[in-house]
Design a protein around this motif. Structure first.
Motif, mmCIF file in Angstrom:
data_model
loop_
_atom_site.group_PDB
_atom_site.id
_atom_site.type_symbol
_atom_site.label_atom_id
_atom_site.label_comp_id
_atom_site.label_asym_id
_atom_site.label_seq_id
_atom_site.Cartn_x
_atom_site.Cartn_y
_atom_site.Cartn_z
ATOM 1 N N LEU A 45 38.057 36.768 47.271
ATOM 2 C CA LEU A 45 37.599 38.009 47.895
ATOM 3 C C LEU A 45 38.547 39.127 47.493
ATOM 4 O O LEU A 45 39.773 38.969 47.593
ATOM 5 C CB LEU A 45 37.578 37.882 49.422
ATOM 6 N N VAL A 46 38.011 40.243 47.039
ATOM 7 C CA VAL A 46 38.822 41.406 46.683
ATOM 8 C C VAL A 46 38.680 42.462 47.758
ATOM 9 O O VAL A 46 37.560 42.825 48.141
ATOM 10 C CB VAL A 46 38.390 41.988 45.312
ATOM 11 N N CYS A 64 36.529 42.875 40.540
ATOM 12 C CA CYS A 64 35.649 41.706 40.529
ATOM 13 C C CYS A 64 35.003 41.493 39.163
ATOM 14 O O CYS A 64 34.929 40.368 38.676
ATOM 15 C CB CYS A 64 34.568 41.861 41.607
ATOM 16 N N ALA A 65 34.543 42.564 38.571
ATOM 17 C CA ALA A 65 33.884 42.447 37.271
ATOM 18 C C ALA A 65 34.841 41.902 36.218
ATOM 19 O O ALA A 65 34.477 41.013 35.429
ATOM 20 C CB ALA A 65 33.333 43.800 36.839
ATOM 21 N N THR A 74 34.500 32.997 40.911
ATOM 22 C CA THR A 74 33.504 33.675 41.737
ATOM 23 C C THR A 74 34.225 34.725 42.575
ATOM 24 O O THR A 74 35.176 34.410 43.295
ATOM 25 C CB THR A 74 32.786 32.687 42.670
ATOM 26 N N CYS A 75 33.802 35.968 42.465
ATOM 27 C CA CYS A 75 34.508 37.069 43.119
ATOM 28 C C CYS A 75 33.554 37.843 44.016
ATOM 29 O O CYS A 75 32.486 38.281 43.579
ATOM 30 C CB CYS A 75 35.117 38.000 42.071
ATOM 31 N N ILE A 102 36.098 31.038 50.977
ATOM 32 C CA ILE A 102 37.020 31.859 50.200
ATOM 33 C C ILE A 102 38.394 31.199 50.206
ATOM 34 O O ILE A 102 38.943 30.913 51.277
ATOM 35 C CB ILE A 102 37.137 33.283 50.806
ATOM 36 N N ASP A 103 38.958 30.917 49.035
ATOM 37 C CA ASP A 103 40.270 30.278 49.017
ATOM 38 C C ASP A 103 41.406 31.222 48.647
ATOM 39 O O ASP A 103 42.576 30.827 48.671
ATOM 40 C CB ASP A 103 40.281 29.054 48.094
ATOM 41 N N ALA A 104 41.081 32.486 48.313
ATOM 42 C CA ALA A 104 42.138 33.461 48.028
ATOM 43 C C ALA A 104 41.606 34.873 48.253
ATOM 44 O O ALA A 104 40.412 35.133 48.084
ATOM 45 C CB ALA A 104 42.640 33.315 46.599
ATOM 46 N N VAL A 105 42.506 35.753 48.650
ATOM 47 C CA VAL A 105 42.161 37.158 48.864
ATOM 48 C C VAL A 105 43.115 38.026 48.056
ATOM 49 O O VAL A 105 44.345 37.876 48.158
ATOM 50 C CB VAL A 105 42.248 37.549 50.359
#
Length: 212
Positions: A45-46, A64-65, A74-75, A102-105
């Motif tokens: 997740l951004v 994300c792009a 996957t973003c 979500i495993d990271a932010v």
């Protein structure tokens, strides 16, 4: 002298062309948390912290792009998960991240901005020509003046942190300094810094580069 003036005119034209094109550069410094980096992140997740919604959308879209293109991860953009303007509790945020697996932010925010001013000194260049007709010399000259004004250029500093949702540890930390020319704006500064963040995440080994 005439050839020298032509050279100066050419140089001035190049300088003017550079000024008229928006250009931004970014320097970035990062550090990896070696205690937390030995893990694979597949869904990210951004979240960008900008009061201006346009800039927030720009940063999250750009990050994300480029992350998806460079690493295949996957973003998700936070603006599509948490509605801007609505307040959420820590519990609600954690629950939503868990639901989406979500495993990271990745957080991205500005830490300072401003403008720098540079004075361009005034200079004049004269070119001339002469024609001899009998005992008469007919000549003409043209004087061109450049400079004599200030150029204001924008700058901005940013901070980026990658968090692991499993243990709430900071996996990666970076600061970036972006500078633009006279026609650069916030959009250029954000885009440049976002690209550098993605490149640095890959070069630091936090994300593996996608095999082509």
């Amino acid at each position: 002298m005439k050839s020298q003036n032509k050279v100066w005119c050419a140089v001035a034209a190049v300088v003017l062309a550079v000024i008229l094109v928006g250009c931004t550069t970014t320097r970035i410094t990062s550090q990896v948390n070696r205690e937390a980096v030995q893990r694979n992140f597949s869904k990210l997740l951004v979240h960008s912290s900008f009061q201006n919604l346009e800039y927030r959308q720009l940063a999250e879209n750009k990050l994300c792009a480029e992350l998806a293109a460079a690493t295949g991860v996957t973003c998700l953009r936070s603006i599509t998960v948490f509605f801007p303007g609505q307040k959420y509790t820590v519990e609600q945020i954690a629950e939503r991240l868990s639901e989406l697996q979500i495993d990271a932010v990745l957080t991205f925010q500005p830490t300072g901005s401003g403008t720098s001013s540079t004075y361009i000194p005034q200079r004049s260049y004269t070119t001339g020509s002469a024609t001899v007709i009998g005992n008469t010399v007919i000549g003409s000259s043209t004087t061109q003046t450049y400079g004599g004004y200030n150029i204001r250029t924008p700058w901005a500093n940013f901070e980026a942190v990658l968090w692991s949702t499993s243990d709430d540890k900071a996996v990666w930390y970076a600061t970036a300094a972006s500078e633009g020319n006279a026609l650069a704006g916030w959009d250029g500064l954000i885009s440049s810094a976002s690209s550098k963040v993605v490149s640095k995440l890959v070069s630091d080994g936090v994300f593996r580069k996608l095999s082509r």
